[in-house]
Design a protein around this motif. Structure first.
Motif, PDB file in Angstrom:
ATOM      1  N   GLN A  81       0.803  -1.219   0.000  1.00 48.14           N
ATOM      2  CA  GLN A  81       0.000   0.000   0.000  1.00 48.14           C
ATOM      3  C   GLN A  81       0.841   1.277   0.000  1.00 48.14           C
ATOM      4  O   GLN A  81       0.376   2.314  -0.463  1.00 48.14           O
ATOM      5  CB  GLN A  81      -0.930   0.018   1.209  1.00 48.14           C
ATOM      6  CG  GLN A  81      -2.033  -1.031   1.157  1.00 48.14           C
ATOM      7  CD  GLN A  81      -3.057  -0.828   2.246  1.00 48.14           C
ATOM      8  OE1 GLN A  81      -2.724  -0.640   3.406  1.00 48.14           O
ATOM      9  NE2 GLN A  81      -4.326  -0.860   1.881  1.00 48.14           N
ATOM     10  N   VAL A  99       6.767  -0.780  -9.867  1.00 44.54           N
ATOM     11  CA  VAL A  99       5.543  -0.186  -9.328  1.00 44.54           C
ATOM     12  C   VAL A  99       4.338  -0.452 -10.228  1.00 44.54           C
ATOM     13  O   VAL A  99       3.192  -0.455  -9.772  1.00 44.54           O
ATOM     14  CB  VAL A  99       5.746   1.332  -9.121  1.00 44.54           C
ATOM     15  CG1 VAL A  99       4.482   1.989  -8.596  1.00 44.54           C
ATOM     16  CG2 VAL A  99       6.909   1.574  -8.164  1.00 44.54           C
ATOM     17  N   THR A 100       4.574  -0.683 -11.485  1.00 44.90           N
ATOM     18  CA  THR A 100       3.479  -0.869 -12.435  1.00 44.90           C
ATOM     19  C   THR A 100       2.526  -1.977 -11.988  1.00 44.90           C
ATOM     20  O   THR A 100       2.954  -3.076 -11.644  1.00 44.90           O
ATOM     21  CB  THR A 100       4.024  -1.218 -13.832  1.00 44.90           C
ATOM     22  OG1 THR A 100       4.843  -0.152 -14.296  1.00 44.90           O
ATOM     23  CG2 THR A 100       2.894  -1.448 -14.825  1.00 44.90           C
ATOM     24  N   LEU A 102       0.386  -2.275  -9.351  1.00 48.80           N
ATOM     25  CA  LEU A 102       0.125  -2.629  -7.952  1.00 48.80           C
ATOM     26  C   LEU A 102      -1.304  -2.199  -7.604  1.00 48.80           C
ATOM     27  O   LEU A 102      -1.570  -1.014  -7.423  1.00 48.80           O
ATOM     28  CB  LEU A 102       1.130  -1.947  -7.022  1.00 48.80           C
ATOM     29  CG  LEU A 102       2.582  -2.424  -7.145  1.00 48.80           C
ATOM     30  CD1 LEU A 102       3.475  -1.620  -6.216  1.00 48.80           C
ATOM     31  CD2 LEU A 102       2.693  -3.914  -6.838  1.00 48.80           C
ATOM     32  N   LEU A 105      -1.863  -0.064  -4.148  1.00 49.65           N
ATOM     33  CA  LEU A 105      -0.952   1.016  -3.782  1.00 49.65           C
ATOM     34  C   LEU A 105      -1.707   2.317  -3.537  1.00 49.65           C
ATOM     35  O   LEU A 105      -2.468   2.782  -4.386  1.00 49.65           O
ATOM     36  CB  LEU A 105       0.091   1.226  -4.876  1.00 49.65           C
ATOM     37  CG  LEU A 105       1.187   2.251  -4.555  1.00 49.65           C
ATOM     38  CD1 LEU A 105       2.035   1.773  -3.384  1.00 49.65           C
ATOM     39  CD2 LEU A 105       2.057   2.510  -5.770  1.00 49.65           C
ATOM     40  N   ARG A 106      -1.479   2.920  -2.355  1.00 54.65           N
ATOM     41  CA  ARG A 106      -2.116   4.190  -1.999  1.00 54.65           C
ATOM     42  C   ARG A 106      -1.148   5.371  -2.018  1.00 54.65           C
ATOM     43  O   ARG A 106      -1.518   6.460  -2.415  1.00 54.65           O
ATOM     44  CB  ARG A 106      -2.713   4.093  -0.594  1.00 54.65           C
ATOM     45  CG  ARG A 106      -4.186   3.798  -0.497  1.00 54.65           C
ATOM     46  CD  ARG A 106      -4.543   2.416  -0.885  1.00 54.65           C
ATOM     47  NE  ARG A 106      -5.902   2.085  -0.430  1.00 54.65           N
ATOM     48  CZ  ARG A 106      -6.466   0.906  -0.596  1.00 54.65           C
ATOM     49  NH1 ARG A 106      -5.803  -0.046  -1.217  1.00 54.65           N
ATOM     50  NH2 ARG A 106      -7.685   0.663  -0.180  1.00 54.65           N
ATOM     51  N   LEU A 108       2.881   6.764  -2.872  1.00 52.64           N
ATOM     52  CA  LEU A 108       4.182   6.573  -3.519  1.00 52.64           C
ATOM     53  C   LEU A 108       5.003   7.832  -3.309  1.00 52.64           C
ATOM     54  O   LEU A 108       4.654   8.909  -3.780  1.00 52.64           O
ATOM     55  CB  LEU A 108       4.004   6.294  -5.010  1.00 52.64           C
ATOM     56  CG  LEU A 108       5.283   6.113  -5.839  1.00 52.64           C
ATOM     57  CD1 LEU A 108       6.141   4.986  -5.283  1.00 52.64           C
ATOM     58  CD2 LEU A 108       4.946   5.853  -7.300  1.00 52.64           C
ATOM     59  N   LEU A 123       4.311   4.580 -14.047  1.00 55.01           N
ATOM     60  CA  LEU A 123       3.245   4.750 -13.059  1.00 55.01           C
ATOM     61  C   LEU A 123       1.886   4.610 -13.729  1.00 55.01           C
ATOM     62  O   LEU A 123       1.198   5.588 -14.018  1.00 55.01           O
ATOM     63  CB  LEU A 123       3.389   6.112 -12.361  1.00 55.01           C
ATOM     64  CG  LEU A 123       4.737   6.377 -11.690  1.00 55.01           C
ATOM     65  CD1 LEU A 123       4.686   7.687 -10.925  1.00 55.01           C
ATOM     66  CD2 LEU A 123       5.125   5.228 -10.778  1.00 55.01           C
ATOM     67  N   ASP A 125      -1.648   1.659 -14.238  1.00 58.81           N
ATOM     68  CA  ASP A 125      -2.380   0.546 -13.630  1.00 58.81           C
ATOM     69  C   ASP A 125      -2.300   0.603 -12.109  1.00 58.81           C
ATOM     70  O   ASP A 125      -2.019  -0.394 -11.433  1.00 58.81           O
ATOM     71  CB  ASP A 125      -1.835  -0.803 -14.134  1.00 58.81           C
ATOM     72  CG  ASP A 125      -1.975  -0.961 -15.634  1.00 58.81           C
ATOM     73  OD1 ASP A 125      -2.956  -0.432 -16.186  1.00 58.81           O
ATOM     74  OD2 ASP A 125      -1.102  -1.597 -16.256  1.00 58.81           O
ATOM     75  N   LEU A 126      -2.525   1.791 -11.574  1.00 57.34           N
ATOM     76  CA  LEU A 126      -2.543   1.999 -10.121  1.00 57.34           C
ATOM     77  C   LEU A 126      -3.937   2.516  -9.745  1.00 57.34           C
ATOM     78  O   LEU A 126      -4.131   3.712  -9.501  1.00 57.34           O
ATOM     79  CB  LEU A 126      -1.461   3.004  -9.703  1.00 57.34           C
ATOM     80  CG  LEU A 126      -0.026   2.655 -10.112  1.00 57.34           C
ATOM     81  CD1 LEU A 126       0.915   3.790  -9.767  1.00 57.34           C
ATOM     82  CD2 LEU A 126       0.422   1.354  -9.457  1.00 57.34           C
ATOM     83  N   ILE A 129      -4.237   4.628  -6.232  1.00 63.49           N
ATOM     84  CA  ILE A 129      -3.224   5.583  -5.796  1.00 63.49           C
ATOM     85  C   ILE A 129      -3.873   6.899  -5.375  1.00 63.49           C
ATOM     86  O   ILE A 129      -4.723   7.445  -6.068  1.00 63.49           O
ATOM     87  CB  ILE A 129      -2.188   5.822  -6.925  1.00 63.49           C
ATOM     88  CG1 ILE A 129      -1.046   6.712  -6.441  1.00 63.49           C
ATOM     89  CG2 ILE A 129      -2.838   6.391  -8.168  1.00 63.49           C
ATOM     90  CD1 ILE A 129      -0.072   6.032  -5.542  1.00 63.49           C
ATOM     91  N   LEU A 162      -3.698   9.309 -13.535  1.00 64.79           N
ATOM     92  CA  LEU A 162      -3.953   8.730 -12.212  1.00 64.79           C
ATOM     93  C   LEU A 162      -5.072   9.532 -11.545  1.00 64.79           C
ATOM     94  O   LEU A 162      -4.852  10.323 -10.635  1.00 64.79           O
ATOM     95  CB  LEU A 162      -2.679   8.758 -11.370  1.00 64.79           C
ATOM     96  CG  LEU A 162      -1.455   8.065 -11.987  1.00 64.79           C
ATOM     97  CD1 LEU A 162      -0.229   8.262 -11.112  1.00 64.79           C
ATOM     98  CD2 LEU A 162      -1.724   6.586 -12.222  1.00 64.79           C
TER      99      LEU A 162
END
Length: 247
Positions: A81, A99-100, A102, A105-106, A108, A123, A125-126, A129, A162
């Protein structure tokens, strides 16, 4: 004729010393107490829940992150996360490929790294985030940055995709007005750090479109007091720094 000897009087047994009696009493008290204490410890050990031990060295993904200078935070289901950079100078553009994709993931935090625009292309496919920090420090508006981030206006091209972002820091980078012109594409952005960037009064029109903003930091920029006042009129509910009189 001699008289027979009278049988001797039975002797009274000698009394045990008082110290021995005291020792017996002490032992009689100590032994039950010892049994109770030991029994309690055994019972406590028996009912104590087993805490699972997670050995990070057995998780190949964790090993990869830490090998390149990342530190991670995970939830109870072992989903990543949070990613931070306690050793930012170890991180390269290629490392961001980790990182791609995840899904959980909240946060970064890439502050202090020497990555370029190319790194930020990873960055994607998050879907969850919420906070992204690139460039220099945002702790204070006067904290020096040892290494200036090497970003251009094109750095934001992948970032504006994002759309779940709530906090974005581009502090102390070389981005300018063209980059800010893309930021209204972030509909949920609440906090934006642009301090120490190359933005000017020309960014005000773009920023005025970002009605979701709650905090906006423009210290150490070329934005004039007059432009700040105009921006405050457009975003009356947004905390905007610096104050006009301190610019």
């Amino acid at each position: 004729m001699p008289l027979p000897e009278s049988p001797s009087e039975p002797k009274r047994p000698e009394r045990e010393p008082w110290r021995i009696e005291l020792l017996i009493v002490f032992l009689a008290i100590l032994m039950p107490a010892t049994v109770i204490v030991v029994g309690g410890l055994i019972l406590n050990w028996a009912v104590r829940p087993t805490v699972p031990v997670v050995h990070d060295e057995q998780n190949p993904l964790v090993r990869k992150f830490r090998h390149v200078g990342f530190e991670i935070g995970r939830d109870h289901e072992d989903n990543i996360q949070v990613i931070t950079t306690p050793n930012p100078l170890l991180v390269t553009d290629r490392d961001l490929a980790l990182v791609t994709g995840l899904p959980e993931l909240r946060v970064l935090d890439l502050r202090g790294t020497q990555i370029t625009d190319a790194a930020l292309e990873h960055l994607k496919d998050l879907p969850q985030i919420q906070e992204l920090y690139v460039g220099g420090s945002v702790v204070t508006d006067t904290e020096p940055t040892l290494f200036h981030a090497r970003f251009t206006d094109h750095a934001v091209d992948p970032l504006v995709k994002l759309t779940t972002l709530k906090v974005l820091s581009l502090a102390k980078t070389d981005i300018g007005d063209p980059a800010v012109a893309q930021l209204p594409a972030l509909p949920h952005l609440e906090v934006l750090f642009l301090l120490g960037t190359k933005v000017t009064d020309d960014c005000v029109e773009s920023l005025a479109q970002m009605k979701s903003l709650k905090e906006l930091y423009l210290q150490e920029t070329a934005v004039t007091p007059a432009a700040l006042e105009k921006l405050r009129a457009e975003l009356p509910d947004t905390k905007i720094l610096p104050l006009a009189e301190s610019t």
